[in-house]
Design an enzyme around this catalytic site. Structure first.
Site, PDB file in Angstrom:
ATOM      1  N   HIS A  28      -5.061   7.859  -2.482  1.00 23.46           N
ATOM      2  CA  HIS A  28      -6.158   6.560  -2.040  1.00 23.46           C
ATOM      3  C   HIS A  28      -7.380   6.713  -2.953  1.00 23.46           C
ATOM      4  O   HIS A  28      -7.633   7.353  -3.647  1.00 23.46           O
ATOM      5  CB  HIS A  28      -6.716   7.065  -0.619  1.00 23.46           C
TER       6      HIS A  28
ATOM      7  N   HIS B 165       0.887  -1.242  -0.059  1.00 23.21           N
ATOM      8  CA  HIS B 165      -0.035   0.057  -0.094  1.00 23.21           C
ATOM      9  C   HIS B 165       0.862   1.331   0.093  1.00 23.21           C
ATOM     10  O   HIS B 165       0.549   2.194  -0.821  1.00 23.21           O
ATOM     11  CB  HIS B 165      -0.845  -0.072   1.262  1.00 23.21           C
ATOM     12  N   GLU B 166       1.745   1.381   1.108  1.00 21.03           N
ATOM     13  CA  GLU B 166       2.828   2.518   0.951  1.00 21.03           C
ATOM     14  C   GLU B 166       3.380   2.729  -0.163  1.00 21.03           C
ATOM     15  O   GLU B 166       3.630   3.784  -0.743  1.00 21.03           O
ATOM     16  CB  GLU B 166       3.495   2.235   2.205  1.00 21.03           C
TER      17      GLU B 166
ATOM     18  N   HIS C  82       1.831   4.871  -2.798  1.00 23.02           N
ATOM     19  CA  HIS C  82       1.633   6.120  -2.603  1.00 23.02           C
ATOM     20  C   HIS C  82       3.358   6.634  -3.218  1.00 23.02           C
ATOM     21  O   HIS C  82       3.298   7.634  -3.655  1.00 23.02           O
ATOM     22  CB  HIS C  82       1.702   6.483  -1.269  1.00 23.02           C
TER      23      HIS C  82
HETATM   24  C1  LIG Z   1      -3.535   9.658   6.676  1.00 28.19           C
HETATM   25  C2  LIG Z   1      -2.527   8.610   6.269  1.00 28.19           C
HETATM   26  C3  LIG Z   1      -1.273   9.151   6.947  1.00 28.19           C
HETATM   27  C4  LIG Z   1      -2.944   7.300   7.009  1.00 28.19           C
HETATM   28  C5  LIG Z   1      -2.238   6.239   6.544  1.00 28.19           C
HETATM   29  C6  LIG Z   1      -2.008   5.968   5.311  1.00 28.19           C
HETATM   30  O1  LIG Z   1      -2.861   5.726   4.388  1.00 28.19           O
HETATM   31  N1  LIG Z   1      -0.732   5.549   4.859  1.00 28.19           N
HETATM   32  O2  LIG Z   1      -0.556   5.268   3.484  1.00 28.19           O
HETATM   33  C7  LIG Z   1      -2.309   5.023   7.529  1.00 28.19           C
HETATM   34  O3  LIG Z   1      -1.735   4.163   7.938  1.00 28.19           O
HETATM   35  N2  LIG Z   1      -3.602   4.453   7.140  1.00 28.19           N
HETATM   36  C8  LIG Z   1      -4.310   3.230   7.872  1.00 28.19           C
HETATM   37  C9  LIG Z   1      -5.618   3.330   7.933  1.00 28.19           C
HETATM   38  C10 LIG Z   1      -5.955   4.592   9.102  1.00 28.19           C
HETATM   39  N3  LIG Z   1      -5.765   4.038  10.400  1.00 28.19           N
HETATM   40  O4  LIG Z   1      -5.824   5.443   8.610  1.00 28.19           O
HETATM   41  C11 LIG Z   1      -3.746   2.037   7.116  1.00 28.19           C
HETATM   42  O5  LIG Z   1      -4.072   0.914   7.331  1.00 28.19           O
HETATM   43  N4  LIG Z   1      -3.127   2.340   5.864  1.00 28.19           N
HETATM   44  C12 LIG Z   1      -2.222   1.100   5.258  1.00 28.19           C
HETATM   45  C13 LIG Z   1      -3.032   0.252   4.481  1.00 28.19           C
HETATM   46  C14 LIG Z   1      -2.555  -1.121   4.215  1.00 28.19           C
HETATM   47  C15 LIG Z   1      -3.045  -2.072   3.511  1.00 28.19           C
HETATM   48  C16 LIG Z   1      -4.016  -1.844   2.934  1.00 28.19           C
HETATM   49  C17 LIG Z   1      -4.676  -0.599   3.173  1.00 28.19           C
HETATM   50  N5  LIG Z   1      -5.973  -0.253   2.279  1.00 28.19           N
HETATM   51  C18 LIG Z   1      -4.195   0.455   3.784  1.00 28.19           C
HETATM   52 ZN   LIG Z   2      -2.283   5.509   2.433  1.00 24.61          ZN
END
Ligand SMILES: CC(C)C[C@H](C(=O)NO)C(=O)N[C@@H](CC(N)=O)C(=O)NCc1cccc(N)c1
Ligand SMILES: [Zn+2]
Ligand SMILES: [Ca+2]
Length: 159
Positions: free
Chosen positions: A124, A114-115, A118
């Site tokens: 997203h 996922h990262e 980005h």
């Molecule tokens: C606003 C961002 C800094 C949020 C951060 C994110 O999207 N990083 O890419 C993040 O860690 N998001 C969490 C969800 C949250 N708590 O907002 C997440 O699980 N992101 C990683 C992820 C891994 C695998 C699959 C998906 N769909 C997302």
């Molecule tokens: Zn993300």
């Protein structure tokens, strides 16, 4: 332009989480990149010193000169900066999470994939089945994590 202007990218793992064996971290990172190189002309080369395009590190809370911070266990799991010089492409994982290869905690391969989306220029998606959907959905990591939405997105940048 939203993507890298070259197909050969380097990456470097700066430090390792104590949650997993080093070899397991190397494998999760490599596979997280391979998800994307399988559907684009992109090639990733691992380097062990110097400055790579994608600098990968496990960090907590306020860290270094990074403008974004982590929040302790749960919540934000990682962040990555869009393509560009310096911080561009760099990918950080929240060390306050429990990183795993399989089982409880967060699957490092899935979060890394996922990262890296980005780090390659994707934002997203609101497609619930997409890897780039904002929230972590614990998929079977053996199952191919990309949806058509992810593939169309990445191929629109690196056609
Ligand atoms: C606003 C961002 C800094 C949020 C951060 C994110 O999207 N990083 O890419 C993040 O860690 N998001 C969490 C969800 C949250 N708590 O907002 C997440 O699980 N992101 C990683 C992820 C891994 C695998 C699959 C998906 N769909 C997302
Ligand atoms: Zn993300
Ligand atoms: Ca967190």
């Amino acid at each position: 332009l939203p993507g890298w202007r070259k197909y050969n990218l380097t990456y470097r793992i700066i430090n390792y989480t104590p949650d997993m064996a080093r070899a397991a971290v190397d494998e999760a990172i490599q596979e997280g990149l391979e998800v994307w190189s399988k559907v684009t002309p992109l090639k990733f080369t691992k380097i062990s010193k110097g400055i790579a395009d994608i600098m990968i590190a496990f960090r907590t809370r306020v860290h270094g000169r990074c403008p974004r911070y982590f929040d302790g266990p749960l919540g934000v799991l990682g962040h990555a900066f869009p393509p560009g010089p310096g911080l561009g492409g760099d990918t950080h994982f929240d060390e306050d999470e429990n990183w795993t290869k399989d089982g409880a905690g967060f699957n490092l391969f899935l979060v890394a994939a996922h990262e890296f989306g980005h780090a390659l220029g994707l934002s997203h998606s609101n497609d619930q089945t997409a890897l780039m959907f904002p929230n972590y959905v614990s998929l079977d990591p053996r199952k191919y994590p990309l949806s058509q939405d992810d593939i169309s997105g990445i191929q629109s940048i690196y056609g």
